[in-house]
Scaffold this active site. Structure first.
Site, PDB file in Angstrom:
ATOM      1  N   ASP A 172       0.810  -1.215   0.000  1.00 29.64           N
ATOM      2  CA  ASP A 172       0.000   0.000   0.000  1.00 29.64           C
ATOM      3  C   ASP A 172       0.841   1.262   0.000  1.00 29.64           C
ATOM      4  O   ASP A 172       0.457   2.277  -0.580  1.00 29.64           O
ATOM      5  CB  ASP A 172      -0.935   0.002   1.210  1.00 29.64           C
ATOM      6  CG  ASP A 172      -2.125  -0.928   1.021  1.00 29.64           C
ATOM      7  OD1 ASP A 172      -2.333  -1.396  -0.111  1.00 29.64           O
ATOM      8  OD2 ASP A 172      -2.845  -1.176   2.009  1.00 29.64           O
ATOM      9  N   GLY A 173       2.017   1.205   0.647  1.00 25.99           N
ATOM     10  CA  GLY A 173       2.904   2.369   0.640  1.00 25.99           C
ATOM     11  C   GLY A 173       3.369   2.711  -0.762  1.00 25.99           C
ATOM     12  O   GLY A 173       3.474   3.889  -1.126  1.00 25.99           O
ATOM     13  N   GLU A 223      -5.175   9.850   4.427  1.00 25.94           N
ATOM     14  CA  GLU A 223      -5.530  10.752   5.497  1.00 25.94           C
ATOM     15  C   GLU A 223      -4.543  11.901   5.617  1.00 25.94           C
ATOM     16  O   GLU A 223      -3.477  11.896   5.015  1.00 25.94           O
ATOM     17  CB  GLU A 223      -5.602  10.015   6.843  1.00 25.94           C
ATOM     18  CG  GLU A 223      -4.267   9.731   7.503  1.00 25.94           C
ATOM     19  CD  GLU A 223      -3.720   8.373   7.176  1.00 25.94           C
ATOM     20  OE1 GLU A 223      -4.495   7.398   7.235  1.00 25.94           O
ATOM     21  OE2 GLU A 223      -2.519   8.276   6.862  1.00 25.94           O
ATOM     22  N   ARG A 229      -8.032  20.232  22.540  1.00 25.79           N
ATOM     23  CA  ARG A 229      -6.711  20.136  23.148  1.00 25.79           C
ATOM     24  C   ARG A 229      -6.364  18.652  23.257  1.00 25.79           C
ATOM     25  O   ARG A 229      -7.164  17.857  23.742  1.00 25.79           O
ATOM     26  CB  ARG A 229      -6.683  20.800  24.526  1.00 25.79           C
ATOM     27  CG  ARG A 229      -6.632  22.321  24.466  1.00 25.79           C
ATOM     28  CD  ARG A 229      -6.795  22.933  25.835  1.00 25.79           C
ATOM     29  NE  ARG A 229      -6.563  24.355  25.807  1.00 25.79           N
ATOM     30  CZ  ARG A 229      -7.437  25.258  25.377  1.00 25.79           C
ATOM     31  NH1 ARG A 229      -8.614  24.862  24.927  1.00 25.79           N
ATOM     32  NH2 ARG A 229      -7.139  26.546  25.388  1.00 25.79           N
ATOM     33  N   THR A 274      -9.331   2.555   7.253  1.00 27.96           N
ATOM     34  CA  THR A 274      -8.777   1.327   7.811  1.00 27.96           C
ATOM     35  C   THR A 274      -7.311   1.481   8.198  1.00 27.96           C
ATOM     36  O   THR A 274      -6.707   0.529   8.699  1.00 27.96           O
ATOM     37  CB  THR A 274      -8.890   0.175   6.794  1.00 27.96           C
ATOM     38  OG1 THR A 274      -8.215   0.555   5.585  1.00 27.96           O
ATOM     39  CG2 THR A 274     -10.342  -0.137   6.490  1.00 27.96           C
ATOM     40  N   TYR A 309      -4.502   4.675   9.694  1.00 25.66           N
ATOM     41  CA  TYR A 309      -4.250   5.351  10.968  1.00 25.66           C
ATOM     42  C   TYR A 309      -5.548   5.656  11.704  1.00 25.66           C
ATOM     43  O   TYR A 309      -5.645   5.534  12.931  1.00 25.66           O
ATOM     44  CB  TYR A 309      -3.462   6.635  10.698  1.00 25.66           C
ATOM     45  CG  TYR A 309      -3.066   7.412  11.933  1.00 25.66           C
ATOM     46  CD1 TYR A 309      -2.440   6.768  13.005  1.00 25.66           C
ATOM     47  CD2 TYR A 309      -3.287   8.775  12.028  1.00 25.66           C
ATOM     48  CE1 TYR A 309      -2.058   7.473  14.130  1.00 25.66           C
ATOM     49  CE2 TYR A 309      -2.919   9.487  13.149  1.00 25.66           C
ATOM     50  CZ  TYR A 309      -2.302   8.834  14.197  1.00 25.66           C
ATOM     51  OH  TYR A 309      -1.933   9.540  15.324  1.00 25.66           O
ATOM     52  N   ALA A 343      -5.913  11.309  21.248  1.00 26.58           N
ATOM     53  CA  ALA A 343      -5.657  11.538  22.676  1.00 26.58           C
ATOM     54  C   ALA A 343      -6.106  12.928  23.128  1.00 26.58           C
ATOM     55  O   ALA A 343      -5.318  13.732  23.607  1.00 26.58           O
ATOM     56  CB  ALA A 343      -4.176  11.326  22.984  1.00 26.58           C
TER      57      ALA A 343
END
Length: 274
Positions: A48-49, A126, A151, A164, A166, A188
């Site tokens: 895929d890369g 993405e 934040r 599907t 990251y 996060a």
């Protein structure tokens, strides 16, 4: 049969180099041309890369080219053919030149505080925004309407096919590529009595867009697929479903949900007979 102009993009793994040589021979002996500058078909050989690299090499020719992937390692989401199926691939390519399927892309515009011109990019998977030295702070707008103050470590915006990648690893949903939408997922985020975000992925239609405004003096890292761009004095980043699409040669295009199951579940879970 009309001759095809084909470009080959491959990684530097020995197996991929061997496959590229074999494929080049089969294409030429079947009456096709190798044309790296103005191809009809772009074949990536690797994973895929490698396909992402091929996409960015030819992203300025999306209305002219179709893509096809040959994987020489693990199963990928963009690679339908195996390295031992080259003769069948070339035969199918020569006798069914019109079949294709289109997938949505991500349109990205970076705006600056100084006199630099806006920068425009396309992404297949993405884009993310992260602060380099401290907690990222940003204001999220849906169209022109303020939505939330963020934040945390960062924000990621993905396409359905990129959902599907990251996006999935940070808790985003998996979207079928027939849905013309993009997805915003938090990385996060800080949620407490003082700071509060929605805390879940958001799917945005092609009629809407996302703008992330950054405070003055912030230094951020913006990723676009596999590329990292360190930026200063970014005022905002705007994301929307691109007008352009990527076209894949769909001669035996593997069903999306079959890809998902093979990649993430495989044979570890079998169907229980009821």
């Amino acid at each position: 049969m009309e001759s095809l102009k084909v470009a080959l993009v491959f990684n530097h793994v020995e197996k991929s180099i061997q496959v590229a040589d074999q494929l080049k021979h089969l294409l030429v002996t079947s009456g096709n041309q190798i044309d790296q500058d103005n191809p009809d078909i772009v074949i990536s050989i690797g994973g895929d890369g490698t396909l992402l690299s091929a996409f960015h090499l030819y992203s300025h020719k999306l209305d002219q080219v179709r893509f096809l992937g040959v994987h020489t390692g693990h199963l990928g989401f963009y690679t339908d053919w195996r390295d031992y199926e080259l003769e069948e691939l070339v035969d199918t390519l020569c006798n069914n030149q019109e079949a294709n399927v289109s997938y949505p892309l991500l349109d990205i515009v970076i705006q600056y505080r100084d006199d630099r011109a806006d920068k425009h990019f396309l992404a297949l998977n993405e884009s993310s925004i992260k602060s380099i030295h401290r907690t990222m702070v940003g204001e999220v707008f849906m169209k022109e309407q303020f939505f939330e103050s963020f934040r945390g470590d960062g924000l990621s915006v993905s396409t359905p096919t990129g959902s599907t990648a990251y996006n999935k690893s940070i808790g985003g949903a998996v979207l079928h590529p027939s849905i013309e939408a993009i997805q915003l997922a938090e990385i996060a985020s800080l949620n407490n009595r003082v700071f509060r975000t929605i805390g879940s992925p958001i799917v945005v239609s092609k009629e809407d867009w996302i703008e992330i405004k950054l405070p003055q003096g912030s230094e951020c890292l913006i990723t676009i697929d596999q590329f990292n761009i360190q930026q200063e004095e970014v005022a905002s980043v705007i994301y929307r479903v691109a007008e352009e699409k990527i076209r894949f040669a769909s001669y035996r295009h593997m069903d999306f949900w079959h890809r998902v199951r093979e990649a993430f579940i495989g044979e570890h879970q079998r169907r229980n007979e009821i």
